[in-house]
Motif scaffolding. Structure first.
Motif, mmCIF file in Angstrom:
data_model
loop_
_atom_site.group_PDB
_atom_site.id
_atom_site.type_symbol
_atom_site.label_atom_id
_atom_site.label_comp_id
_atom_site.label_asym_id
_atom_site.label_seq_id
_atom_site.Cartn_x
_atom_site.Cartn_y
_atom_site.Cartn_z
ATOM 1 N N VAL A 185 3.117 0.872 3.494
ATOM 2 C CA VAL A 185 2.467 -0.303 2.912
ATOM 3 C C VAL A 185 3.519 -1.311 2.449
ATOM 4 C CG1 VAL A 185 1.085 -1.137 0.964
ATOM 5 C CG2 VAL A 185 0.358 0.889 2.227
ATOM 6 N N CYS A 186 4.568 -0.812 1.803
ATOM 7 C CA CYS A 186 5.633 -1.695 1.312
ATOM 8 C C CYS A 186 6.338 -2.407 2.465
ATOM 9 C CB CYS A 186 6.644 -0.897 0.494
ATOM 10 S SG CYS A 186 5.999 -0.269 -1.073
ATOM 11 N N PHE A 187 6.602 -1.673 3.549
ATOM 12 C CA PHE A 187 7.255 -2.303 4.701
ATOM 13 C C PHE A 187 6.349 -3.356 5.339
ATOM 14 C CE2 PHE A 187 10.274 1.367 4.899
ATOM 15 C CZ PHE A 187 11.435 0.604 4.907
ATOM 16 N N ARG A 188 5.048 -3.074 5.381
ATOM 17 C CA ARG A 188 4.120 -4.060 5.943
ATOM 18 C C ARG A 188 4.049 -5.306 5.061
ATOM 19 N NH1 ARG A 188 -1.413 -1.411 6.842
ATOM 20 N NH2 ARG A 188 -0.648 0.369 5.661
ATOM 21 N N ILE A 189 4.186 -5.106 3.746
ATOM 22 C CA ILE A 189 4.245 -6.261 2.845
ATOM 23 C C ILE A 189 5.468 -7.109 3.175
ATOM 24 C CG2 ILE A 189 4.643 -6.968 0.461
ATOM 25 C CD1 ILE A 189 2.965 -4.575 -0.433
ATOM 26 N N LEU A 190 6.616 -6.444 3.328
ATOM 27 C CA LEU A 190 7.858 -7.165 3.630
ATOM 28 C C LEU A 190 7.786 -7.880 4.972
ATOM 29 C CD1 LEU A 190 10.490 -4.530 2.422
ATOM 30 C CD2 LEU A 190 9.897 -6.685 1.310
ATOM 31 N N ASP A 191 7.124 -7.238 5.938
ATOM 32 C CA ASP A 191 7.003 -7.838 7.272
ATOM 33 C C ASP A 191 5.944 -8.939 7.319
ATOM 34 O OD1 ASP A 191 8.950 -6.138 8.207
ATOM 35 O OD2 ASP A 191 7.530 -4.649 8.971
ATOM 36 N N GLY A 192 5.134 -9.009 6.280
ATOM 37 C CA GLY A 192 4.100 -10.036 6.228
ATOM 38 C C GLY A 192 2.887 -9.749 7.084
ATOM 39 N N LEU A 242 0.559 -7.045 6.338
ATOM 40 C CA LEU A 242 -0.381 -6.150 5.663
ATOM 41 C C LEU A 242 -1.760 -6.802 5.640
ATOM 42 C CD1 LEU A 242 -0.868 -3.538 4.039
ATOM 43 C CD2 LEU A 242 -0.373 -4.859 1.973
ATOM 44 N N LYS A 243 -2.712 -6.187 6.305
ATOM 45 C CA LYS A 243 -4.061 -6.742 6.393
ATOM 46 C C LYS A 243 -5.043 -6.038 5.473
ATOM 47 C CE LYS A 243 -2.660 -9.536 9.588
ATOM 48 N NZ LYS A 243 -2.460 -10.963 9.276
ATOM 49 N N ARG A 244 -4.876 -4.737 5.333
ATOM 50 C CA ARG A 244 -5.789 -3.979 4.483
ATOM 51 C C ARG A 244 -5.118 -2.683 4.043
ATOM 52 N NH1 ARG A 244 -10.864 -1.831 7.817
ATOM 53 N NH2 ARG A 244 -11.114 -0.729 5.849
ATOM 54 N N VAL A 245 -5.645 -2.104 2.973
ATOM 55 C CA VAL A 245 -5.165 -0.822 2.466
ATOM 56 C C VAL A 245 -6.377 0.091 2.337
ATOM 57 C CG1 VAL A 245 -4.017 0.368 0.568
ATOM 58 C CG2 VAL A 245 -3.287 -1.928 1.201
ATOM 59 N N GLN A 246 -6.239 1.330 2.791
ATOM 60 C CA GLN A 246 -7.366 2.255 2.795
ATOM 61 C C GLN A 246 -7.244 3.285 1.667
ATOM 62 O OE1 GLN A 246 -8.956 3.429 6.823
ATOM 63 N NE2 GLN A 246 -6.878 2.892 7.434
ATOM 64 N N PHE A 247 -8.384 3.581 1.044
ATOM 65 C CA PHE A 247 -8.441 4.561 -0.030
ATOM 66 C C PHE A 247 -9.504 5.610 0.276
ATOM 67 C CE2 PHE A 247 -6.793 0.720 -1.980
ATOM 68 C CZ PHE A 247 -5.766 1.199 -2.776
ATOM 69 N N GLU A 248 -9.292 6.803 -0.265
ATOM 70 C CA GLU A 248 -10.308 7.838 -0.172
ATOM 71 C C GLU A 248 -11.514 7.440 -1.018
ATOM 72 O OE1 GLU A 248 -8.851 11.727 -1.176
ATOM 73 O OE2 GLU A 248 -6.843 11.239 -0.443
ATOM 74 N N LYS A 249 -12.691 7.844 -0.593
ATOM 75 C CA LYS A 249 -13.909 7.545 -1.351
ATOM 76 C C LYS A 249 -14.126 8.637 -2.393
ATOM 77 C CE LYS A 249 -16.205 4.817 2.219
ATOM 78 N NZ LYS A 249 -17.417 4.652 3.061
ATOM 79 N N ARG A 250 -13.290 8.605 -3.420
ATOM 80 C CA ARG A 250 -13.363 9.579 -4.500
ATOM 81 C C ARG A 250 -13.240 8.851 -5.830
ATOM 82 N NH1 ARG A 250 -9.581 14.504 -3.943
ATOM 83 N NH2 ARG A 250 -11.344 15.527 -4.973
ATOM 84 N N ALA A 251 -13.620 9.542 -6.894
ATOM 85 C CA ALA A 251 -13.550 8.953 -8.231
ATOM 86 C C ALA A 251 -12.245 9.355 -8.910
ATOM 87 C CB ALA A 251 -14.733 9.427 -9.069
#
Length: 215
Positions: free
Chosen positions: A73-80, A82-91
């Motif tokens: 994710v950090c490298f995609r931020i640096l590369d410009g 980053l379109k989306r970030v995925q999370f588990e569907k948990r609490a």
């Protein structure tokens, strides 16, 4: 919060982000430049504060259920790109322990403070042992603490340590978080037991309704 509120929040954030980039003076702005603390009123969302960092404790709730590799994710931020970030569907629920002087707790509830424990070492070992029971569904994150020459850890003046519980429901995550804190010994630390309870959530919703009418 309504979908219209959410859209308004996004508009506000994009406007601020554009301002931070400047008129071409800072086009390569990258990273987590800010998080916004909103209040919702009858006239829509308003900003309480901006912070140039991930929120604490908000980020502790998010990272344990991040599906993407954080380094990637950090490298995609640096590369410009980053379109989306995925999370588990948990609490997730995070609860903090703090020293007795934090928030004026000792003055308001002196009967709840074990004065003989003030200034004593804080033992996290039993809390860390819970990972054997729950694996990664309990996370212990030290905060305002220091390791001294005697090899033991001590609480400083701010929030000392938090426990993140992860579960299929908010209540399940909450119970794990509280179990993690109850396993921490020493330092006369205190913590709230109402965080993420049904009563606390209902009270927060009611408070939001009143704020909308008041402001």
């Amino acid at each position: 919060m309504t979908s219209a509120d959410r859209e308004k929040e996004i508009q506000i954030v994009n406007k601020i982000f554009k301002k931070l980039k400047g008129r071409g003076s800072n086009p390569e702005l990258r990273g987590i430049p800010f998080y916004e603390a909103f209040i919702h009123t009858e006239r829509g969302p308003k900003i309480l504060e901006n912070n140039s960092r991930p929120g604490d404790p908000e980020i502790q709730n998010l990272l344990p259920i991040l599906k993407d590799d954080f380094v990637d994710v950090c490298f995609r931020i640096l590369d410009g790109n980053l379109k989306r970030v995925q999370f588990e569907k948990r609490a997730t629920v995070v609860t903090y322990m703090a020293p007795p002087n934090y928030g004026g707790f000792k003055n308001v509830f002196p009967e709840r403070v074990n004065s003989s424990e003030i200034g004593k070492p804080v033992d996290l070992s039993e809390a860390y042992d819970l990972t054997k029971k729950y694996e990664d569904n309990v996370r212990i994150y030290p905060g305002s603490m220091e390791l001294r020459d005697d090899g033991q850890t001590y609480a400083l003046g701010s929030r000392t340590v938090c426990a993140v519980g992860i579960g299929e429901t908010i209540e399940d995550a909450r119970e794990k978080s509280l179990e993690g804190l109850r396993a921490i010994k020493g330092g006369a630390l205190w913590f709230r037991t109402d965080i993420a309870s049904r009563e606390h959530i209902a009270k927060s919703i009611e408070h939001m309704k009143k704020l909308r009418n008041k402001w």
